[in-house]
Design an enzyme around this catalytic site. Sequence first.
Site, PDB file in Angstrom:
ATOM      1  N   TYR A  91      22.265  37.994  25.234  1.00 26.78           N
ATOM      2  CA  TYR A  91      21.890  37.545  26.577  1.00 26.78           C
ATOM      3  C   TYR A  91      20.407  37.189  26.645  1.00 26.78           C
ATOM      4  O   TYR A  91      19.542  37.954  26.215  1.00 26.78           O
ATOM      5  CB  TYR A  91      22.191  38.653  27.583  1.00 26.78           C
ATOM      6  CG  TYR A  91      22.176  38.215  29.029  1.00 26.78           C
ATOM      7  CD1 TYR A  91      23.284  37.592  29.583  1.00 26.78           C
ATOM      8  CD2 TYR A  91      21.075  38.437  29.838  1.00 26.78           C
ATOM      9  CE1 TYR A  91      23.293  37.199  30.917  1.00 26.78           C
ATOM     10  CE2 TYR A  91      21.069  38.054  31.166  1.00 26.78           C
ATOM     11  CZ  TYR A  91      22.182  37.430  31.704  1.00 26.78           C
ATOM     12  OH  TYR A  91      22.188  37.036  33.022  1.00 26.78           O
ATOM     13  N   SER A 185      26.093  42.048  21.358  1.00 27.86           N
ATOM     14  CA  SER A 185      25.920  42.076  22.803  1.00 27.86           C
ATOM     15  C   SER A 185      26.678  40.900  23.434  1.00 27.86           C
ATOM     16  O   SER A 185      27.883  40.791  23.248  1.00 27.86           O
ATOM     17  CB  SER A 185      24.431  42.077  23.155  1.00 27.86           C
ATOM     18  OG  SER A 185      24.239  42.389  24.508  1.00 27.86           O
TER      19      SER A 185
END
Length: 320
Positions: A91, A185
């Site tokens: 992200y 992630s």
Amino acid sequence: MYTDLPEEELRRYRSDQTEPADFDEFWSATLKQARSLGDAVAVVPVDTGLRTIDTYDVTFPGFGGQPVRAWLRVPAGRTGPLPTVVQYVGYGGGRGHELENLLIASAGFAHLHMDTRGQGSGWSRGDTPDVGPAGPQVPGVMTRGIEDPQTYYYRRLFTDAVRAVDAARELDVVDPSRVAVLGGSQGGGTALAVAALVPDVTAVVAHVPFLCDFPRATVITDAYPFREIADYLATHRHRRDAVHRTLSYFDGVNFARRAKAPARFSVALMDAIVPPSTVYAAFSEYAGPKELQVWPYNGHEAGAIDDDEAALAFLRSRLA
């Protein structure tokens, strides 16, 4: 400190995430449309000054045929066809600088490192804009278009990710029968989505995968990016059902139920950003062969270089 359930309870935990009745139809229609649009894959050599890795600037058609950037790195002088790893980014990051992320190509694989539309200014560079519907949102991309699955940001990103595999398989240097997907992630959550949407990928590596078990994740952590959703619903108080309906189309738990390729997960028990139970939720539902590396004393960095080392061994065993 530990951020979630005790490890024994984590192993027993199951998500209560539901599946929309039209989940498969939604994604089939989305990908069919995307595959009918856009220009051919473009590959341009880049002079990085490196002697051991050849690098190329790749542009391929993503969601809506929109151009998406990537780096292609291959061992110098190799013409293929090579086993290939398509990598997705965490992200806030993008594909980064051409001299970064050299490990996978150095290990002998072709490496397609996809840019992340509309991100790439948090901690690594990006070059791909997000062209999509606008509307009220919390800063970040977690709530961009969140009240309708057709307009949600991750519909575009996950479609880009599928099309990255398609693009890789068109390249002469790539062995299309030996393509793995990898990420950490957000990148790990994206890899899980691709594993479900491209059922013939060879292997999956999902380190501390984000975007899993939204019903639990949005209420048990104050850490961003999940907190973006809570912030949105704190203002748009009457839109909870619409938001969670949208999220069910993008939840790693629902993708895991459809993914069959051999997979390596990792989870960190002191991770506040991706609560461990959300990783276990996806891992428990994963339909293919799977293994889970648990890091008891780590946060969101998880195993860091040790995860990388184990991922390389896993990929070699599956892509040989």
